[in-house]
Design an enzyme around this catalytic site. Sequence first.
Site, PDB file in Angstrom:
ATOM      1  N   LYS A 137       1.928 108.072 -19.255  1.00  0.00           N
ATOM      2  CA  LYS A 137       3.199 107.620 -19.819  1.00  0.00           C
ATOM      3  C   LYS A 137       3.034 107.099 -21.240  1.00  0.00           C
ATOM      4  O   LYS A 137       3.994 107.028 -21.991  1.00  0.00           O
ATOM      5  CB  LYS A 137       3.835 106.576 -18.908  1.00  0.00           C
ATOM      6  CG  LYS A 137       2.974 105.355 -18.690  1.00  0.00           C
ATOM      7  CD  LYS A 137       3.636 104.420 -17.710  1.00  0.00           C
ATOM      8  CE  LYS A 137       2.695 103.260 -17.421  1.00  0.00           C
ATOM      9  NZ  LYS A 137       3.017 102.523 -16.249  1.00  0.00           N
ATOM     10  N   ARG A 138       1.828 106.738 -21.599  1.00  0.00           N
ATOM     11  CA  ARG A 138       1.611 106.288 -22.987  1.00  0.00           C
ATOM     12  C   ARG A 138       1.772 107.432 -23.979  1.00  0.00           C
ATOM     13  O   ARG A 138       1.981 107.226 -25.159  1.00  0.00           O
ATOM     14  CB  ARG A 138       0.220 105.673 -23.135  1.00  0.00           C
ATOM     15  CG  ARG A 138       0.133 104.250 -22.629  1.00  0.00           C
ATOM     16  CD  ARG A 138      -1.234 103.662 -22.923  1.00  0.00           C
ATOM     17  NE  ARG A 138      -2.292 104.452 -22.292  1.00  0.00           N
ATOM     18  CZ  ARG A 138      -2.646 104.346 -21.018  1.00  0.00           C
ATOM     19  NH1 ARG A 138      -2.040 103.487 -20.250  1.00  0.00           N
ATOM     20  NH2 ARG A 138      -3.608 105.107 -20.518  1.00  0.00           N
TER      21      ARG A 138
END
Length: 438
Positions: free
Chosen positions: A208-209
Amino acid sequence: MNVTTRFAPSPTGRVHIGNMRVAIYNWLFARHAGGRFLLRIEDTDRERSTPEAVRGLLEVMEWLGLDYDGEALYQSQRVEAHLEAAERLLRSGKAYRVDKGGTGRGEAVVFRMPGRAIVFRDEIKGALRKEADDLPDFVIVRSDGSPVFHLANVVDDAYMGVTHVIRGDDHVENTFRHVALMEALDLPIPRYAHLPMIVNAQGKPYSKRDGDAYAAQFREKGYLPEALFNYLVLLGWSPGDDREVMSREEIVRLFDLDRVRSAPSQMDPRKLLWMNAEYMRALPLERFMEGCRKELVKAGLLEGVEEDYFRRAMDLMRGRVKLFREVVADAAFFFTEDYHFDSKAVRKRLLREGACEHLRSVEERFGQVETFAAGVLEDVLRTLADEKGIKAAELIHPVRVAVSGLGHGPGLFEMLEVLGRQRVLERIRRARRTYCEG
Ligand code: GLU
């Protein structure tokens, strides 16, 4: 051979695109073979599994069109069968009890590895082997009496008649244990295919980063399910030529495990957006309208708007937005007088020498036409340009910015026709008031 695949997610959070791809490949493999695609919810981790996560999972599967055969199996309801398998292993001496930590609070059941190398042939990676020394015995039932993932997983795969286990790379190490367990339990060993990792531009696992990483996020952003489906299919597989945009039927027909790459697949959000734009372009008007309607209603732009006007506006926007939500910024001017003026377009097209005079004469001519239709307006504008000895573009650009606030958009004349005489003339007048006479 009869093919049965399954998707066996642990519902502990949102569904990562890596998992979604696993589901898609299992679905495709089964559909291609005319076999069965089953769903097993691995909810044995009672603390981390939540009903919301299960709901989210089912929604995303439905959204992507991943229909499964029969009922979903909830692993938590199969605990007795798992424990029964552990008993069998204990009885045959293939497992033993230990009092871990010597607390006397209960004994864990440990599986006794057979003391030889474990070998299996992965459909993607080829022959894999691990030596006995690297495969220590492992717990299959915790001292609190709950079965461990490995045990539940293989017992249920056999119960469901799974012939092909297609799952992520991160399970390769587990598979050596699973093969040993199945042999010890005398269960049929399925074929295994471990899919390569999805990585970011740096080659690290995509998370998700790195950007949107959950299937639901793409849904919320307005991606089309068929575009995400198509994109995820290509993340690790290709049809053997350079075809990229393919219908679901075509993919089902062509899909096989032979052409799954073993190298990691790089997630490229720009390519996904491109893919989405391709699907948006091909969308039937009705579906395009519905997607745009949601966004425009959310933005409060459709109150009192007539259906026919909405349809004509959307017909012009079709093929011009990559994502539904873009329609709000790109088409607001159809529905409100309070549309935004792009400062760059204003500077370039309105605040330039001659623009005011051009707008004035266009306004005058447009005011005189009998029918406010695209073809008529185009003729009038081109004639005017000829008279002035300038290129038609010199007139087109300022008019576009005046009536839409934007430097880009649908063909100007069609757009003017849809907007209608009154709106167009008022807007040109207002632009002149704002940008010229002062
Ligand atoms: N619940 C496991 C996972 O989501 C299942 C793995 C498998 O497909 O066997 O990773």
